[in-house]
Design an enzyme around this catalytic site. Structure first.
Site, PDB file in Angstrom:
ATOM      1  N   GLY A 157       0.865  -1.179   0.000  1.00 32.78           N
ATOM      2  CA  GLY A 157       0.000   0.000   0.000  1.00 32.78           C
ATOM      3  C   GLY A 157       0.888   1.211   0.000  1.00 32.78           C
ATOM      4  CB  CYS A 158       0.447   4.628  -1.229  1.00 31.28           C
ATOM      5  SG  CYS A 158       1.333   6.170  -1.364  1.00 31.28           S
ATOM      6  CD  GLN A 159      -0.953   7.341   3.061  1.00 32.34           C
ATOM      7  OE1 GLN A 159      -0.670   7.649   4.209  1.00 32.34           O
ATOM      8  NE2 GLN A 159      -0.805   8.166   2.061  1.00 32.34           N
TER       9      GLN A 159
END
Lengths: 407, 149
Positions: free
Chosen positions: B59-61
């Site tokens: 995931g990006c976060q």
């Protein structure tokens, strides 16, 4: 003498988006490093363009085209004045990323040889890493990286020792997007030039915070985005020194950028059009000029003092906050506070702040190598702008107190 | 090996309907997020040796790891998840309440968007959130398709 007191309420009133509720709470917008909000002057300029002027530029066959061309080229002059450059040296781009890619494509890939070096820093945004990395991979040159001190400022002794006659390009961020560190780019550009390197400064995180003079700075290239400077998205600027731009091949080919085309060959238009293939972002350029003119009408010294007060207030809160660690404590910073909470993943902190109406950025901030070097997955970043208030800083920390009760 | 994927009872003794009823009862955001975080804290995580590249969902976060185990006799897919972020782990537990210990066919047919809409958490499944949750659901579904294939 202190700057004249800022009427923050009058200033905020010019940014209509700020006056809204998010998740039932008044919005506290602290994600200005990602993009800034737009004053009414910019919204009006965009409306007026599309309602009254819209036409293609540089065609000259009718009234509206002349009008649109006049505003579009006037916008270029506004940017040139803003940076203390001449208008032929101002290229419109999609944004900072494209600006840097133009230089990586038309300078780095054209000129680099095996054994040459490109010098960047650990704290660069991916946009000021990957284009150089790929140019190095394509040419056999080497990417060199300036390390950081513990406070996340650049290690200038290491910079001095990394700089050599092999260094062909030095590309440095004016201010770090992830941490806010303000880099001594004028000093670094002077040293890089003395070593014979071409210099590029990534100004994406600088231009909204303080005036920039490219003559004084001495850099060969300076890049920034309109949307981080109270202007629209999709418009950016590459300043380049005329001699260098003249010597560079075009970036893209097609309409607008040509002089004469036959099926056998083409010749290129003069600067700056040589680098602007296709119909440009006319409305974006006019909107960006409106943002700059609006900013020029403000008392920029007072705005800078206000932002410094916001950062000082936030830093004071942060130092007193149990379990909070500031990431990036350099003496010289733009108004950015990056931090971690004990036991709180940045994603959790960001979501729980959002529930309280506070908008921050979380994650690696497009600086994965920086986060790796610090040994952390990311940070929570509160990035302030001219329209934020001391009260909003207080609300951020009140919201963080609540976040702590979840962790 | 102390980690036993089949000891995770979400999906049998706590079902998606149970979660939905609990969440419908909680009306303020604080109670709802404390509940989600608690679900995540109660869910056994994956031991470090199982946090491998092939179990990783980027995931990006935040990051998610997914472990699966198919019981071919019973025709059921067992799931375990972990995340470095508390809320994402709690949301992953909610996904497990719907998909864990289910038959591959049932997993493929399950309307996860409909479920998250019902519990008013659909925005967390949005492709723009970048929390890895949507990719995790897609990965479970992909495995179910292959088993069913």
């Amino acid at each position: 003498m202190t700057a004249k007191a800022l009427d923050i309420h009058a200033l905020r009133a010019q940014f209509p988006i700020l006056d809204q509720q998010v998740n039932g709470k008044p919005l506290v917008y602290l994600d200005n490093g990602a993009t800034t909000q737009k004053p009414v002057a910019v919204l009006d300029a965009l409306q007026n363009y599309y309602r009254g002027v819209n036409s293609n530029v540089h065609r000259g066959a009718h009234y509206l085209s002349d009008e649109a061309t006049g505003q579009f080229e006037g916008a270029r002059q506004t940017v040139a004045d803003f940076l203390n450059a001449s208008r032929e040296e101002i290229l419109w781009t999609k944004g900072t990323t494209e600006s840097i890619n133009i230089v990586a494509q038309c300078v780095a890939r054209e000129q680099l040889q095996p054994g040459d070096e490109v010098l960047i820093s650990t704290s660069e945004h991916h946009a000021n890493i990957v284009p150089w990395q790929q140019a190095c991979l394509a040419t056999g040159a080497t990417l060199k990286v300036i390390p950081l001190h513990d406070d996340c400022s650049l290690d200038l002794d290491a910079f001095d020792s990394l700089l050599s006659d092999k260094t062909k390009i030095v590309a440095i961020g004016h201010a770090s997007n992830a941490l806010g560190t303000l880099n001594p780019v004028k000093h670094m550009v002077a040293k890089a030039k003395a070593a014979g390197a071409i210099t590029l400064v990534d100004g994406a995180q600088a231009v909204a915070h303080f005036p920039v003079d490219v003559q004084d700075l001495g850099a060969d290239f300076y890049a920034f985005s309109g949307h981080k400077l109270f202007g629209p998205t999709g418009i950016g600027v590459l300043y380049g020194r005329r001699e260098l731009l003249d010597a560079m091949p075009p970036y893209q080919t097609g309409g607008e950028m040509i002089e004469v085309v036959t099926f056998e060959k083409s010749t290129w238009n003069q600067l700056p059009y040589k680098f602007e293939a296709g119909t440009p972002n006319i409305a974006g350029a006019i909107g960006l000029a409106a943002a700059i003119k609006w900013l020029n009408r403000q008392d920029r010294a007072a705005l800078e003092a206000h932002e410094n007060a916001l950062l000082a207030h936030a830093t004071e809160h942060a130092n007193a906050f149990d379990g909070l660690k500031i990431i990036g404590t350099a003496a010289s910073k733009v108004s950015v506070l990056s931090f971690l909470l004990d036991g709180g993943h940045p994603a959790d902190v960001g979501m729980l702040l959002d529930k309280q109406g506070v908008a921050v950025r979380t994650g690696h901030h497009c600086t994965m190598p920086l986060m790796d070097s610090l040994g952390i997955p990311g940070t929570v970043r509160a990035s302030f702008s001219i329209y934020n208030t001391l009260d909003e800083v207080d609300r951020l920390f009140a919201a963080l107190e609540k976040v702590k009760t979840f962790l | 090996m102390s980690f036993d994927i089949r000891s995770i009872t979400l999906g049998s003794d706590i079902t998606a309907d149970d979660i939905a009823e609990d969440l419908e009862f909680l009306d303020d955001w604080e109670e709802r997020y404390r509940y989600i975080i608690d679900l995540g804290k109660q869910l056994p995580g994956l031991p470090d040796e199982l946090k491998t590249e092939d179990r990783f969902v980027r995931g990006c976060q935040s990051q998610v790891w997914l472990e699966t185990d198919y019981d071919s006799d019973a025709g059921k897919l067992y799931l375990a998840v972990d995340s470095d972020a508390l809320i994402v782990k709690g949301l992953a537990a909610i996904v497990l309440s719907a998909l864990n210990r289910q038959a591959p066919k049932a997993i493929q047919q399950y309307d996860m968007d409909g479920f998250f809409d019902r519990i008013d958490l659909l925005s967390h499944l949005s492709p723009t959130r970048g929390n890895g949750l949507r990719a995790m659901v897609a990965k479970i579904r992909h495995q179910a398709e292959q088993l069913d294939g």
